[in-house]
Design an enzyme around this catalytic site. Structure first.
Site, PDB file in Angstrom:
ATOM      1  N   ALA A  65       0.860  -1.187   0.000  1.00  0.00           N
ATOM      2  CA  ALA A  65       0.000   0.000   0.000  1.00  0.00           C
ATOM      3  C   ALA A  65       0.891   1.229   0.000  1.00  0.00           C
ATOM      4  CB  ALA A  65      -0.888  -0.012   1.241  1.00  0.00           C
ATOM      5  N   GLY A 108       0.751  -5.217   0.821  1.00  0.00           N
ATOM      6  CA  GLY A 108      -0.414  -5.351  -0.051  1.00  0.00           C
ATOM      7  C   GLY A 108      -0.067  -5.958  -1.403  1.00  0.00           C
TER       8      GLY A 108
HETATM    9  C1  HXC Z   1       5.041   4.480  -0.874  1.00  0.00           C
HETATM   10  C2  HXC Z   1       7.025   3.575  -1.625  1.00  0.00           C
HETATM   11  C3  HXC Z   1       6.650   2.305  -1.123  1.00  0.00           C
HETATM   12  C4  HXC Z   1       5.377   2.178  -0.472  1.00  0.00           C
HETATM   13  C5  HXC Z   1       8.585   2.125  -2.039  1.00  0.00           C
HETATM   14  N1  HXC Z   1       8.221   3.415  -2.177  1.00  0.00           N
HETATM   15  N2  HXC Z   1       7.655   1.436  -1.393  1.00  0.00           N
HETATM   16  N3  HXC Z   1       6.208   4.637  -1.497  1.00  0.00           N
HETATM   17  N4  HXC Z   1       4.621   3.301  -0.379  1.00  0.00           N
HETATM   18  N5  HXC Z   1       4.932   1.029  -0.023  1.00  0.00           N
HETATM   19  C6  HXC Z   1       8.978   4.500  -2.815  1.00  0.00           C
HETATM   20  C7  HXC Z   1      10.121   4.976  -1.939  1.00  0.00           C
HETATM   21  O1  HXC Z   1       9.646   5.881  -0.970  1.00  0.00           O
HETATM   22  C8  HXC Z   1      11.007   5.632  -2.949  1.00  0.00           C
HETATM   23  O2  HXC Z   1      10.477   6.888  -3.290  1.00  0.00           O
HETATM   24  C9  HXC Z   1      10.857   4.731  -4.179  1.00  0.00           C
HETATM   25  O3  HXC Z   1       9.613   4.023  -3.998  1.00  0.00           O
HETATM   26  C10 HXC Z   1      11.966   3.706  -4.278  1.00  0.00           C
HETATM   27  O4  HXC Z   1      12.060   3.009  -3.044  1.00  0.00           O
HETATM   28  P1  HXC Z   1      13.431   2.834  -2.237  1.00  0.00           P
HETATM   29  O5  HXC Z   1      13.068   2.551  -0.831  1.00  0.00           O
HETATM   30  O6  HXC Z   1      14.340   3.977  -2.503  1.00  0.00           O
HETATM   31  O7  HXC Z   1      14.013   1.535  -2.956  1.00  0.00           O
HETATM   32  P2  HXC Z   1      14.962   0.401  -2.346  1.00  0.00           P
HETATM   33  O8  HXC Z   1      16.022   1.026  -1.490  1.00  0.00           O
HETATM   34  O9  HXC Z   1      15.357  -0.447  -3.505  1.00  0.00           O
HETATM   35  O10 HXC Z   1      14.025  -0.434  -1.333  1.00  0.00           O
HETATM   36  C11 HXC Z   1      12.949  -1.175  -1.863  1.00  0.00           C
HETATM   37  C12 HXC Z   1      11.994  -1.617  -0.717  1.00  0.00           C
HETATM   38  C13 HXC Z   1      11.587  -0.374   0.113  1.00  0.00           C
HETATM   39  C14 HXC Z   1      12.702  -2.621   0.194  1.00  0.00           C
HETATM   40  C15 HXC Z   1      10.803  -2.280  -1.363  1.00  0.00           C
HETATM   41  O11 HXC Z   1      11.092   0.624  -0.776  1.00  0.00           O
HETATM   42  C16 HXC Z   1      10.510  -0.662   1.093  1.00  0.00           C
HETATM   43  O12 HXC Z   1      10.780  -1.219   2.176  1.00  0.00           O
HETATM   44  N6  HXC Z   1       9.284  -0.240   0.818  1.00  0.00           N
HETATM   45  C17 HXC Z   1       8.154  -0.364   1.737  1.00  0.00           C
HETATM   46  C18 HXC Z   1       7.665  -1.769   1.775  1.00  0.00           C
HETATM   47  C19 HXC Z   1       6.530  -1.924   2.784  1.00  0.00           C
HETATM   48  O13 HXC Z   1       6.688  -1.660   3.972  1.00  0.00           O
HETATM   49  N7  HXC Z   1       5.364  -2.351   2.299  1.00  0.00           N
HETATM   50  C20 HXC Z   1       4.181  -2.529   3.133  1.00  0.00           C
HETATM   51  C21 HXC Z   1       3.327  -1.307   3.091  1.00  0.00           C
HETATM   52  S1  HXC Z   1       1.917  -1.443   4.149  1.00  0.00           S
HETATM   53  P3  HXC Z   1      11.405   8.209  -3.338  1.00  0.00           P
HETATM   54  O14 HXC Z   1      10.437   9.307  -3.653  1.00  0.00           O
HETATM   55  O15 HXC Z   1      12.052   8.308  -2.018  1.00  0.00           O
HETATM   56  O16 HXC Z   1      12.379   7.897  -4.462  1.00  0.00           O
HETATM   57  C22 HXC Z   1       0.820  -2.361   3.305  1.00  0.00           C
HETATM   58  C23 HXC Z   1      -0.471  -2.607   4.007  1.00  0.00           C
HETATM   59  C24 HXC Z   1      -1.508  -3.205   3.101  1.00  0.00           C
HETATM   60  O17 HXC Z   1       1.063  -2.804   2.243  1.00  0.00           O
HETATM   61  C25 HXC Z   1      -2.799  -3.311   3.841  1.00  0.00           C
HETATM   62  C26 HXC Z   1      -3.981  -3.431   2.916  1.00  0.00           C
HETATM   63  C27 HXC Z   1      -4.549  -2.169   2.467  1.00  0.00           C
END
Ligand code: HXC
Length: 257
Positions: A65, A108
């Protein structure tokens, strides 16, 4: 159909939906989920389409998400406007959906993959439920679908630690149907979807419903439902044709009747 955050294409009887927010690793914003749902609606009602492939980019299927969008929301906001409800559209598809997953399928994104019927993964794929590291937990069916797909041990490990698993482990534990080299991902997913789309659509639809039933209720209920759906297929011409073709040692000609 033209959208900003998903790309929609078709190849013969297969609909293709590509998640497309490259700058945010396909984070599932409200707009993306709304556009995904419109694309799913269109393929679901299109009689020419027999199966759908859902994919992302080489780097990410979807990183979850959109955390930036969720950050300002309060508990009361979520109660008032249940944005998670929109995510269930994919799970309600009656046509088979093949996920083609490369790179990150997190939060998500992993939950979307779990809603698909067959998951083909590139060897680069990484699956995880990292919500716990945000002080959250999976909210789009992850705890339930993962537990049913892989059992308690791996689900607790993934949900409580948030650790990512690679494609090989995902295949071993049962999240993924097949792992292929990255370069062969779309070709394989399209071949699977094309094969399904060429089969008798009533039997595909009811078989999908019956398998899903195994994950929805208790065993006795599932077996009763399976029997009813199996019996109902004997009312189709395609079942007659399929069994006749087998005994006559020829290729069946299904007409979706
Ligand atoms: C918003 C996101 C994002 C996310 C990545 N980005 N994941 N933005 N929401 N879930 C954005 C980053 O902010 C960044 O933007 C760009 O994408 C590239 O990401 P990086 O972190 O710089 O890349 P990297 O270092 O390669 O790391 C990749 C990654 C990391 C390990 C996937 O991005 C990460 O941990 N993302 C979050 C994963 C997460 O926690 N997902 C669960 C979300 S909660 P900028 O602008 O800085 O370049 C969820 C709940 C669902 O899903 C419930 C149901 C509705």
């Amino acid at each position: 159909m033209s959208f900003e955050t998903v790309i929609v294409e078709r190849q013969a009887a297969v609909g293709i939906i590509r998640l497309n927010r490259p700058k945010a690793l396909n984070a599932l914003s409200l707009q993306l989920v709304a556009e995904l749902n419109q694309a799913l609606d269109a393929f679901e009602t299109d009689p020419e389409i027999g199966a759908v492939v859902l994919t992302g980019s080489d780097k990410a299927f979807a990183a979850g998400a959109d955390i930036r969008e969720m950050q300002p929301l309060s508990y009361v906001d979520l109660l008032a406007d249940d944005f998670v409800a929109a995510w269930e559209r994919l799970a309600r598809m009656t046509k088979p959906v093949v996920a083609a997953v490369a790179g990150f399928a997190l939060g998500g994104g992993c939950e979307l993959a779990l809603m698909c019927d067959i998951v083909i993964a590139a060897d680069t794929a990484k699956f995880g439920q990292p919500e716990i590291t945000l002080g959250l937990m999976p909210g789009a069916g992850g705890t339930q679908r993962l537990a049913r797909a892989v059992g308690k041990a791996k689900t607790m490990d993934m949900v409580l630690t948030g650790r990512m698993i690679d494609a090989a482990e995902a295949e071993r534990i049962g999240i993924v149907s097949r792992v292929v080299p990255s370069a062969e991902l779309m070709e394989t997913a399209l071949a699977v979807a094309t094969r399904i789309a060429a089969l008798s659509q009533p039997s595909v639809r009811l078989a999908k419903e019956a398998v899903n039933r195994a994950f929805e209720g208790g065993l006795a209920d599932g077996i009763r439902t399976e029997r009813r759906l199996f019996q109902s297929l004997f009312a189709t011409e395609d079942a007659r044709e399929g069994m006749a073709a087998f005994t006559e040692k020829r290729v069946p000609h299904f007409r979706n009747r």
